[in-house]
Design a protein around this motif. Structure first.
Motif, PDB file in Angstrom:
ATOM      1  N   THR A 109       0.814  -1.203   0.000  1.00  0.00           N
ATOM      2  CA  THR A 109       0.000   0.000   0.000  1.00  0.00           C
ATOM      3  C   THR A 109       0.857   1.266   0.000  1.00  0.00           C
ATOM      4  OG1 THR A 109      -1.935   1.024   1.014  1.00  0.00           O
ATOM      5  CG2 THR A 109      -0.260   0.164   2.530  1.00  0.00           C
ATOM      6  N   LYS A 127      -7.114  -0.384  -3.005  1.00  0.00           N
ATOM      7  CA  LYS A 127      -6.442  -0.962  -1.837  1.00  0.00           C
ATOM      8  C   LYS A 127      -7.420  -1.128  -0.675  1.00  0.00           C
ATOM      9  CE  LYS A 127      -2.336   1.611  -3.266  1.00  0.00           C
ATOM     10  NZ  LYS A 127      -1.618   0.489  -3.854  1.00  0.00           N
ATOM     11  N   VAL A 143      -4.679   1.457   3.821  1.00  0.00           N
ATOM     12  CA  VAL A 143      -3.826   2.617   3.545  1.00  0.00           C
ATOM     13  C   VAL A 143      -3.208   3.048   4.872  1.00  0.00           C
ATOM     14  CG1 VAL A 143      -3.740   5.012   2.737  1.00  0.00           C
ATOM     15  CG2 VAL A 143      -5.214   3.368   1.563  1.00  0.00           C
TER      16      VAL A 143
END
Length: 307
Positions: A34, A97, A100
């Motif tokens: 990420t 994603k 994060v």
């Protein structure tokens, strides 16, 4: 932001300066594949690199970092604008994603993203200028007396050694004619994603030693030259901070270089203490680790994600 669900996770890593947030977060970003959002209110500015310990491209190790070198010192940028920008960015990142990372030591900016910012009125910039000059010439005491009259509620709460917060409260009082505390709401904004909060700390002696070493390194890397180049912007809020203010005062002949270095280190240690005070105000909010507790940290994050 309605498209984000609670299946998305923002992992927030906070802690005092020099504790090791960047190194840990780069490893976490690799592990979770990420990106990292910086919540350091001074690393936004391209012209401030040495004095903010901004991670170099080598230290970033190919991990995408947002809000580093994103603005110029010639621009005004505040926590309210940061909140809006980060929420918009998260909406984009969470499309690709599930996790994060956000990290930094600027408590107000972290809180803005996690809980929402108070709606503040427009402020007359000349008032800010006058208050800053008064503070420089007369010290903070006259400003504190003024704040106590205009907003006794906030006066009772504010860190009375924090010039920036005292000036901020006063400029709102004087610009709007209303107490600063009347604009501060207590309710938190709900976010459409899960928030996992982690705090990093070290033993006090070790942390202070790392801070002293960091200041020595900054001086070797050219902090004095960086501050000289920023002298025309010295009234900017971001420059009224540790690492810059001490050298501005040196350049203005208020003390010699040996004293400037002593104050740089002392004030950096005090700043770290204030950061810890901010983040530990509500002990149940953050789960605390030492940076070297990798397995425990990843285990905790995984447990929060699955739980």
């Amino acid at each position: 932001m309605a498209s984000i669900t609670k299946k998305k996770h923002l992992v927030v890593v906070v802690g005092p300066t020099a504790v090791g947030k960047t190194d840990l977060c780069v490893q976490l970003a690799k592990h979770y594949q990420t990106d990292i959002i910086s919540a350091d209110s001074r690393q936004f500015f391209r012209e401030m690199s040495v004095g903010t310990a901004k991670p170099t491209p080598e230290e970033q190790q190919g991990i995408k970092h947002y809000f580093i070198d994103s603005h110029s010192i010639t621009e005004e940028y505040n926590a309210g604008a940061y909140e809006a920008d980060v929420l918009q960015l998260l909406e984009e990142l969470f499309r690709e994603k599930d996790v994060v990372l956000m990290t930094g030591g600027s408590g107000l900016y972290v809180r803005a993203v996690l809980e929402g910012m108070d709606e503040m009125p427009e402020v007359d910039p000349t008032i800010r200028e006058e208050l800053t000059k008064q503070c420089e010439t007369e010290g903070i005491q006259p400003l504190l007396e003024k704040l106590e009259k205009l907003d006794p509620l906030y006066f009772a709460q504010v860190d009375k050694a924090n010039t920036q917060r005292v000036v901020r409260a006063l400029e709102v009082c004087l610009s709007s004619g209303h107490p600063y505390s009347s604009y501060r709401r207590s309710e938190k904004q709900e976010r459409p994603f899960n928030i996992i909060k982690i705090g990093l700390n070290r033993d006090r002696a070790e942390l202070y030693s790392r801070i002293d070493q960091r200041m020595d390194l900054m001086l070797q890397q050219g902090l004095l030259d960086e501050v000289k180049g920023l002298y025309p912007y010295r009234e900017h809020n971001a420059l009224q901070t540790v690492g810059y203010k001490e050298i501005f005062d040196y350049l203005e002949g208020k003390y010699d270089w040996v004293e400037a270095v002593r104050l740089l280190k002392r004030n950096s240690r005090r700043y770290a203490k204030r950061q810890l005070t901010w983040f530990t105000k509500h002990p149940d909010e953050y789960t605390w680790f030492y940076p070297q507790q990798w397995e425990e940290i990843v285990g905790y994050i995984d447990e929060q994600i699955s739980g």
